[in-house]
Design an enzyme around this catalytic site. Structure first.
Site, short mmCIF file in Angstrom:
data_model
loop_
_atom_site.label_atom_id
_atom_site.label_comp_id
_atom_site.label_asym_id
_atom_site.label_seq_id
_atom_site.Cartn_x
_atom_site.Cartn_y
_atom_site.Cartn_z
N PRO A 55 0.83 -1.22 0.00
CA PRO A 55 0.00 0.00 0.00
C PRO A 55 0.86 1.26 0.00
O PRO A 55 1.85 1.35 0.72
CB PRO A 55 -0.79 -0.11 1.31
CG PRO A 55 -0.82 -1.57 1.61
CD PRO A 55 0.49 -2.11 1.12
N CYS A 56 0.44 2.24 -0.81
CA CYS A 56 1.26 3.44 -0.98
C CYS A 56 0.69 4.66 -0.24
O CYS A 56 1.30 5.72 -0.28
CB CYS A 56 1.41 3.77 -2.46
SG CYS A 56 -0.15 4.24 -3.25
#
Length: 200
Positions: free
Chosen positions: A109-110
């Site tokens: 996840p960014c």
């Protein structure tokens, strides 16, 4: 962290004899990275995705390694609470987990790394350091535990450029240093996905 050289050599021998690389993807989403791996000839043996809709979409996009395991294949899982051995058993893979997967991939996840995600986290929480305290920013540490458990011969992680400076910390540098203690040659770089035919 431990190195299992025998397991890695066995995997390399199988690949040299013509076997397809067997992949496990963490944070798989609906399967964007898996689509590329499948197109490159990889065998998709497992995936972990915490979002129920994305996991169900993944299961529609890719067939499970054991046809009878469709329901298990579509199940959402949290990579923090899941472990590789249980996952392999659930999807019908026989034998020790260290023998199952040649490649470990993840699109971590960014939100805590991307500039837009950082500002959104600040606005939602009112905390200037919300992006640093976001638990998703630590998932790379769990990824490294998966590396130790399955001893892949190749590793691929994708993220946004701002992961290079997460509150003054270069996360890819830490990942590479940890992988090198496990006997891997590790590198990171910036790529423009548009150069590879990815519309975005």
């Amino acid at each position: 962290m431990k190195i299992n050289a025998a397991a890695r050599h066995g995997k390399l021998d199988r690949l040299r004899s013509g076997g397809a690389p067997r992949a496990l993807e963490l944070c798989s989403g609906c399967g964007g990275m898996s689509l590329g791996m499948e197109a490159a000839g990889f065998e998709l043996l497992g995936h972990v995705e915490t979002d129920e809709t994305a996991a169900a979409s993944y299961a529609l996009n890719f067939r499970p390694p054991v046809e009878a395991q469709k329901e298990v294949w579509a199940r959402a899982r949290d990579m923090v609470t899941s472990d590789p051995a249980t996952l392999a058993q659930e999807i019908g893979l026989d034998g020790p987990v260290v023998d199952q997967f040649d490649v470990l991939a993840a699109g971590l996840p960014c939100q805590a790394f991307a500039r837009i995600g950082r500002s959104k986290l600040r606005s939602v929480t009112g905390d200037e350091d919300a992006y640093i305290n976001d638990p998703r920013a630590k998932l790379y540490q769990r990824f490294l535990q998966y590396v130790e458990a399955i001893q892949p011969v190749a590793i691929l992680i994708e993220n946004v450029p701002d992961i290079l400076n997460h509150g003054g910390h270069n996360v890819p540098e830490e990942i590479c240093q940890t992988l090198e203690t496990l006997g891997y040659t590790a590198r990171y770089t910036l790529l423009n996905a548009a150069f590879y035919g990815v519309p975005q």
